[in-house]
Design a protein around this motif. Structure first.
Motif, PDB file in Angstrom:
ATOM      1  N   ARG A  12       0.842  -1.252   0.093  1.00 41.86           N
ATOM      2  CA  ARG A  12       0.087   0.029  -0.112  1.00 41.86           C
ATOM      3  C   ARG A  12       1.064   1.367   0.029  1.00 41.86           C
ATOM      4  N   LEU A  13       0.293   2.422  -0.779  1.00 44.15           N
ATOM      5  CA  LEU A  13       1.347   3.444  -1.040  1.00 44.15           C
ATOM      6  C   LEU A  13       0.168   4.622  -0.644  1.00 44.15           C
ATOM      7  N   GLU A  14       0.626   5.311   0.166  1.00 46.39           N
ATOM      8  CA  GLU A  14      -0.169   6.276   0.448  1.00 46.39           C
ATOM      9  C   GLU A  14       0.374   7.801   0.707  1.00 46.39           C
ATOM     10  N   VAL A  15      -0.103   8.808  -0.109  1.00 41.27           N
ATOM     11  CA  VAL A  15       0.356  10.108  -0.417  1.00 41.27           C
ATOM     12  C   VAL A  15      -0.204  11.027   0.679  1.00 41.27           C
ATOM     13  N   VAL A  16       0.513  11.545   1.699  1.00 41.32           N
ATOM     14  CA  VAL A  16      -0.071  12.179   2.836  1.00 41.32           C
ATOM     15  C   VAL A  16       0.076  13.778   2.469  1.00 41.32           C
TER      16      VAL A  16
END
Length: 85
Positions: A12-16
């Motif tokens: 999972r890759l999440e851009v915050v």
């Protein structure tokens, strides 16, 4: 080389963070431009106060500058075509 197969997989890759880019409304820009015009040498100080670059503030000042009434008669660039004889 890593022998663990799971370490090479991304589950999972999440851009915050969206970065430093901000959106300024026309009213906010006008307020900042007017403040920068209050006294000499106010451009850099106003830009620092609002966290914008000096060059961006100068660009906003140029865009809010009223055009001269005879702007249609101002000389400008004219396309030139070179034709072989």
């Amino acid at each position: 080389m890593d022998s663990d197969r799971r370490s090479a997989q991304v589950e999972r890759l999440e851009v915050v963070d969206t970065g430093r880019r901000r959106r300024w409304s026309e009213d906010e820009k006008l307020k900042i431009v007017l403040e920068s015009l209050q006294a000499p040498r106010q451009v850099a100080a106003t830009a620092r106060r609002y966290g914008v670059s000096r060059s961006l503030l100068l660009r906003w000042r140029r865009s809010f500058r009223p055009e001269p009434k005879d702007a249609a008669h101002q000389p400008g660039f004219v396309p030139a075509i070179v034709v072989a004889e």
